[in-house]
Design a protein around this motif. Structure first.
Motif, short mmCIF file in Angstrom:
data_model
loop_
_atom_site.label_atom_id
_atom_site.label_comp_id
_atom_site.label_asym_id
_atom_site.label_seq_id
_atom_site.Cartn_x
_atom_site.Cartn_y
_atom_site.Cartn_z
N GLU A 110 0.82 -1.23 -0.11
CA GLU A 110 -0.09 0.23 0.00
C GLU A 110 0.79 1.29 0.02
O GLU A 110 0.51 2.36 -0.44
CB GLU A 110 -0.73 0.20 1.23
N LEU A 111 1.99 1.11 0.74
CA LEU A 111 2.99 2.47 0.61
C LEU A 111 3.75 2.49 -0.42
O LEU A 111 4.36 3.51 -0.69
CB LEU A 111 3.99 2.05 1.86
N GLY A 112 3.46 1.53 -1.47
CA GLY A 112 3.96 1.81 -2.85
C GLY A 112 5.66 1.09 -2.81
O GLY A 112 6.17 1.33 -4.00
N MET A 113 5.93 0.20 -2.11
CA MET A 113 7.03 -0.51 -2.03
C MET A 113 6.78 -2.04 -2.34
O MET A 113 5.70 -2.75 -2.26
CB MET A 113 7.67 -0.54 -0.66
N LYS A 114 8.08 -2.73 -2.93
CA LYS A 114 7.73 -4.07 -3.35
C LYS A 114 7.87 -4.94 -1.89
O LYS A 114 8.86 -4.75 -1.18
CB LYS A 114 8.95 -4.55 -4.00
N ALA A 115 7.11 -5.67 -1.69
CA ALA A 115 7.24 -6.43 -0.42
C ALA A 115 7.82 -7.95 -0.24
O ALA A 115 7.67 -8.65 -1.01
CB ALA A 115 5.65 -6.86 0.04
N GLY A 116 8.83 -8.05 0.51
CA GLY A 116 9.70 -9.16 0.56
C GLY A 116 9.45 -9.93 1.84
O GLY A 116 9.18 -9.27 3.02
N LEU A 117 9.24 -11.24 1.79
CA LEU A 117 9.12 -12.21 2.88
C LEU A 117 10.46 -12.84 3.05
O LEU A 117 10.92 -13.68 2.37
CB LEU A 117 7.97 -13.18 2.41
N ALA A 118 10.98 -12.63 4.22
CA ALA A 118 12.37 -13.27 4.57
C ALA A 118 12.29 -14.41 5.29
O ALA A 118 11.55 -14.14 6.42
CB ALA A 118 13.38 -12.15 5.04
N ILE A 119 12.92 -15.39 5.15
CA ILE A 119 13.16 -16.53 6.27
C ILE A 119 14.49 -16.95 6.65
O ILE A 119 15.41 -17.17 5.70
CB ILE A 119 12.41 -17.74 5.76
N ASN A 120 14.73 -17.37 7.88
CA ASN A 120 16.01 -17.82 8.35
C ASN A 120 16.29 -19.17 8.09
O ASN A 120 15.24 -19.84 7.91
CB ASN A 120 16.16 -17.52 9.77
N PRO A 121 17.54 -19.65 7.98
CA PRO A 121 17.86 -20.91 7.72
C PRO A 121 17.10 -21.88 8.38
O PRO A 121 16.95 -23.09 8.01
CB PRO A 121 19.48 -20.96 7.58
N GLY A 122 16.98 -21.73 9.57
CA GLY A 122 16.47 -22.80 10.48
C GLY A 122 14.96 -22.93 10.66
O GLY A 122 14.48 -23.40 11.52
N SER A 123 14.35 -21.87 9.89
CA SER A 123 12.68 -21.86 10.19
C SER A 123 12.23 -22.71 9.16
O SER A 123 12.69 -22.76 7.98
CB SER A 123 12.32 -20.42 10.04
N ALA A 124 11.09 -23.32 9.45
CA ALA A 124 10.30 -24.13 8.64
C ALA A 124 9.68 -23.57 7.48
O ALA A 124 9.14 -22.44 7.55
CB ALA A 124 9.30 -24.95 9.54
#
Ligand code: DX5
Ligand code: ZN
Length: 224
Positions: A110-124
């Protein structure tokens, strides 16, 4: 991933000479960088503190390349507007920090940015399932976040392949972050990543243009 898409290379300025940050950004732009990656650390979610708003704002004027802020911070929702205000174009948040991840990703968009979803190496990876469709890109961490110059964790290849399967035919991109160098960038691409964060793998070189060319030559772009 659409294979016609160009691979994007995103230098992580954490590894640059921060006493000359503006010049370093201009230099990697000239060398062919596509995106500038800022690692934002709060000393809480990760055991390190890096840079914040005034620095990003002050270098916004040296380039028109997209700014990608990787938020390794607790409670990122409190700061989304500020990252927009200082000139960020892409913003990634960690699944581990966001109890209401769909709301967060949608607010970033909504703020006009691209949204990234990051995940740590140990997370499922299954923790991404309910959020993937709201993300413009998924950030598969190939180190535990907090420091530049760490050793690449090869389990990231399988994790990228798995995320690529989950993405299916949608246009969501995959960013890989941590320990990417010319010797493994091709394998990261083959696994399905198309945005490569490169910190020490670029900034430790004395010739950014040569290193950038060598990174690109190690991907399928060399044969196009
Ligand atoms: C790790 C950061 C990375 C890192 C990349 O916490 O998110 O972006 O700075 O640097 P290299 O390529 O040196 O691992
Ligand atoms: Zn990062």
């Amino acid at each position: 991933m659409s294979r016609e898409n160009r691979i994007s290379i995103a230098p992580s300025i954490l590894a640059s000479d921060l006493s000359r940050l503006g010049e370093e950004i201009v230099a990697v732009e000239k060398a062919g960088a596509d995106i500038i990656h800022f690692d934002i650390m709060d000393g809480h979610f990760v055991p390190n503190i890096s840079i914040g708003f005034p620095i990003i704002e002050s270098v916004r004027k040296v380039t028109s390349l997209p700014f990608d802020a990787h938020l390794m911070i607790s409670e990122p929702d409190r700061f989304l507007e500020d990252f927009k205000r200082v000139g960020c174009n892409w913003l990634s948040v960690h699944i581990e920090t966001c109890p209401h991840i769909n709301r967060t990703l949608n607010r970033i968009k909504e703020l006009g940015m691209k949204a990234g979803l990051a995940i740590n190496p140990g997370s499922a990876l299954s923790s991404l399932d309910g959020a993937m469709s709201d993300a413009d890109f998924v950030v598969v961490m190939s180190v535990n976040p907090g420091f530049g110059g760490q050793k690449f964790l090869p389990a990231a290849y399988d994790r990228i392949r798995e995320v690529r399967k989950k993405i299916g035919t949608s246009k969501t991109r995959i960013q890989i972050d941590g320990g990417i160098k010319k010797h493994n960038i091709g394998a990261a691409e083959a696994a399905g990543a198309d945005i490569m964060v490169v910190g020490t793998g670029l900034f430790s070189s004395t010739n950014y243009s040569e290193m950038m060319a060598s990174l690109r030559n190690s991907t399928s772009e060399a044969s196009r």
